[in-house]
Scaffold this motif. Structure first.
Motif, mmCIF file in Angstrom:
data_model
loop_
_atom_site.group_PDB
_atom_site.id
_atom_site.type_symbol
_atom_site.label_atom_id
_atom_site.label_comp_id
_atom_site.label_asym_id
_atom_site.label_seq_id
_atom_site.Cartn_x
_atom_site.Cartn_y
_atom_site.Cartn_z
ATOM 1 N N MET A 19 -4.295 16.784 -6.997
ATOM 2 C CA MET A 19 -5.140 15.990 -6.104
ATOM 3 C C MET A 19 -4.684 14.540 -6.089
ATOM 4 O O MET A 19 -4.672 13.896 -5.035
ATOM 5 N N LEU A 20 -4.315 14.015 -7.261
ATOM 6 C CA LEU A 20 -3.838 12.635 -7.350
ATOM 7 C C LEU A 20 -2.585 12.457 -6.509
ATOM 8 O O LEU A 20 -2.420 11.448 -5.805
ATOM 9 N N ARG A 21 -1.697 13.441 -6.568
ATOM 10 C CA ARG A 21 -0.454 13.354 -5.799
ATOM 11 C C ARG A 21 -0.740 13.304 -4.295
ATOM 12 O O ARG A 21 -0.187 12.477 -3.569
ATOM 13 N N TRP A 22 -1.622 14.192 -3.832
ATOM 14 C CA TRP A 22 -1.929 14.217 -2.401
ATOM 15 C C TRP A 22 -2.736 12.997 -1.966
ATOM 16 O O TRP A 22 -2.590 12.514 -0.843
ATOM 17 N N ALA A 23 -3.583 12.496 -2.856
ATOM 18 C CA ALA A 23 -4.315 11.269 -2.535
ATOM 19 C C ALA A 23 -3.345 10.103 -2.401
ATOM 20 O O ALA A 23 -3.490 9.251 -1.515
ATOM 21 N N GLY A 24 -2.335 10.052 -3.283
ATOM 22 C CA GLY A 24 -1.321 9.013 -3.181
ATOM 23 C C GLY A 24 -0.544 9.099 -1.883
ATOM 24 O O GLY A 24 -0.245 8.077 -1.243
ATOM 25 N N ILE A 25 -0.229 10.322 -1.472
ATOM 26 C CA ILE A 25 0.473 10.516 -0.197
ATOM 27 C C ILE A 25 -0.395 10.031 0.958
ATOM 28 O O ILE A 25 0.091 9.401 1.910
ATOM 29 N N MET A 26 -1.713 10.313 0.896
ATOM 30 C CA MET A 26 -2.609 9.864 1.958
ATOM 31 C C MET A 26 -2.666 8.340 2.013
ATOM 32 O O MET A 26 -2.670 7.747 3.100
ATOM 33 N N VAL A 27 -2.685 7.687 0.844
ATOM 34 C CA VAL A 27 -2.671 6.224 0.808
ATOM 35 C C VAL A 27 -1.387 5.696 1.443
ATOM 36 O O VAL A 27 -1.413 4.738 2.227
ATOM 37 N N ALA A 28 -0.254 6.318 1.101
ATOM 38 C CA ALA A 28 1.024 5.894 1.681
ATOM 39 C C ALA A 28 1.016 6.069 3.195
ATOM 40 O O ALA A 28 1.554 5.228 3.937
ATOM 41 N N LEU A 29 0.401 7.148 3.679
ATOM 42 C CA LEU A 29 0.305 7.368 5.121
ATOM 43 C C LEU A 29 -0.564 6.304 5.787
ATOM 44 O O LEU A 29 -0.257 5.859 6.907
ATOM 45 N N MET A 30 -1.633 5.886 5.112
ATOM 46 C CA MET A 30 -2.460 4.809 5.648
ATOM 47 C C MET A 30 -1.645 3.532 5.771
ATOM 48 O O MET A 30 -1.729 2.805 6.773
ATOM 49 N N VAL A 85 0.836 -1.200 0.000
ATOM 50 C CA VAL A 85 0.000 0.000 0.000
ATOM 51 C C VAL A 85 0.873 1.253 0.000
ATOM 52 O O VAL A 85 0.569 2.235 -0.692
ATOM 53 N N ILE A 86 1.962 1.228 0.766
ATOM 54 C CA ILE A 86 2.873 2.369 0.776
ATOM 55 C C ILE A 86 3.444 2.609 -0.616
ATOM 56 O O ILE A 86 3.461 3.744 -1.121
ATOM 57 N N LEU A 87 3.908 1.547 -1.275
ATOM 58 C CA LEU A 87 4.459 1.677 -2.628
ATOM 59 C C LEU A 87 3.396 2.124 -3.616
ATOM 60 O O LEU A 87 3.653 2.938 -4.510
ATOM 61 N N LEU A 88 2.172 1.609 -3.455
ATOM 62 C CA LEU A 88 1.076 2.006 -4.329
ATOM 63 C C LEU A 88 0.774 3.486 -4.172
ATOM 64 O O LEU A 88 0.579 4.201 -5.160
ATOM 65 N N GLY A 89 0.751 3.940 -2.929
ATOM 66 C CA GLY A 89 0.499 5.361 -2.688
ATOM 67 C C GLY A 89 1.587 6.238 -3.255
ATOM 68 O O GLY A 89 1.311 7.252 -3.912
ATOM 69 N N ALA A 103 1.615 3.327 6.057
ATOM 70 C CA ALA A 103 2.613 3.508 7.105
ATOM 71 C C ALA A 103 1.978 3.388 8.494
ATOM 72 O O ALA A 103 2.575 2.804 9.416
ATOM 73 N N TYR A 104 0.768 3.925 8.642
ATOM 74 C CA TYR A 104 0.055 3.840 9.918
ATOM 75 C C TYR A 104 -0.229 2.381 10.274
ATOM 76 O O TYR A 104 0.017 1.939 11.405
ATOM 77 N N ASN A 105 -0.712 1.624 9.296
ATOM 78 C CA ASN A 105 -0.985 0.215 9.549
ATOM 79 C C ASN A 105 0.293 -0.581 9.790
ATOM 80 O O ASN A 105 0.321 -1.502 10.613
ATOM 81 N N LEU A 106 1.356 -0.220 9.060
ATOM 82 C CA LEU A 106 2.625 -0.916 9.251
ATOM 83 C C LEU A 106 3.116 -0.733 10.684
ATOM 84 O O LEU A 106 3.568 -1.693 11.331
ATOM 85 N N TYR A 107 3.029 0.486 11.192
ATOM 86 C CA TYR A 107 3.436 0.746 12.574
ATOM 87 C C TYR A 107 2.596 -0.076 13.544
ATOM 88 O O TYR A 107 3.123 -0.720 14.464
ATOM 89 N N ARG A 108 1.281 -0.066 13.346
ATOM 90 C CA ARG A 108 0.387 -0.817 14.227
ATOM 91 C C ARG A 108 0.714 -2.305 14.208
ATOM 92 O O ARG A 108 0.749 -2.960 15.261
ATOM 93 N N HIS A 109 0.954 -2.843 13.019
ATOM 94 C CA HIS A 109 1.180 -4.281 12.898
ATOM 95 C C HIS A 109 2.545 -4.693 13.435
ATOM 96 O O HIS A 109 2.700 -5.787 13.982
#
Length: 234
Positions: A201-212, A91-95, A214-220
């Motif tokens: 918008m696409l760029r910032w949406a991609g950054i938000m996906v990468a943050l999601m 997901v990070i790479l996709l974002g 990263a957030y899940n990676l930290y949690r896991h």
């Protein structure tokens, strides 16, 4: 509910809606006008977006349920942990790919927009033009909810990682609601969403996906130290 992920899913939908307009807005506009020349108007867009968000929510519920079933298979605990972390990295790479980080490498596969499924869906939904727009809108939205999109797949992964049908459904519902304003106001949105604005918008949406991711990676990673995969730490 995991509020940060739900909020981030909604923001991703908002930012990614410019990409949605560029990808399928023309098709939706064409299908809002029947062969007889009758325009769908407000009713068409209400039913269309309702159908699309219904599909998103159903997918979220399903993958959340599958995630919960997989999470509680004790014999697969180690494999589940590896898959969780691997999907986070994906997901990070996709974002980052959607944000344009790999544009010089021309890795369009990072956006998961495969032309084959798009063509098949397009051929299917064009048959709906034979119906009045108000009748075609709901099935059109239900079908278009499956249109391949990198942002959609990132949200599906996040919904599956929630390991709960209700949480998965909420993540996908929030994502769908985020895309709704720009798509609902498609006619006026196209006037201010220039190609440059959509790219931003696409760029910032991609950054938000990468943050999601990263957030899940930290949690896991933290969870791997204190408890089995998916299960809440005490």
């Amino acid at each position: 509910m995991n509020e940060p992920l739900i909020t981030m899913a909604f923001i991703t939908g908002l930012l990614g809606s410019g990409h949605c307009i560029g990808m399928c807005g023309g098709l939706v506009a064409a299908l809002s006008l029947s062969d007889s020349g009758q325009r769908g108007g407000l009713l068409f867009h209400l039913f269309y977006n309702g159908g699309r968000i219904t599909t998103y929510t159903a997918i979220g519920w399903l993958v959340g349920w599958l995630g919960s079933a997989f999470a509680y298979a004790n014999t697969l605990a180690d494999l589940a942990q590896v898959l969780l972390i691997g999907s986070d990295l994906f997901v990070i790479l996709l974002g980052l790919g959607s944000a344009g980080l790999f544009s010089r490498l021309k890795l369009n596969v990072m956006q998961l927009e495969f032309p084959g499924p798009v063509r098949k869906i397009t051929l299917l939904v064009t048959q709906l033009k034979k119906l009045p727009p108000a009748l075609a809108a709901l099935p059109l939205g239900l079908i278009m909810g499956f249109l391949p999109c990198g942002f959609l797949y990132a949200m599906i992964i996040a919904a599956g990682q929630s390991a709960a049908p209700d949480r998965g459904a909420m993540i996908m519902l929030s994502f769908g609601l985020g895309t709704m304003p720009a798509l609902f106001l498609f006619g006026s949105a196209t006037q201010w969403l220039t190609a440059g604005n959509r790219a931003l918008m696409l760029r910032w949406a991609g950054i938000m996906v990468a943050l999601m991711g990263a957030y899940n990676l930290y949690r896991h990673l933290v969870r791997a130290q204190c408890c089995p995969p998916f299960r809440p730490c005490s």
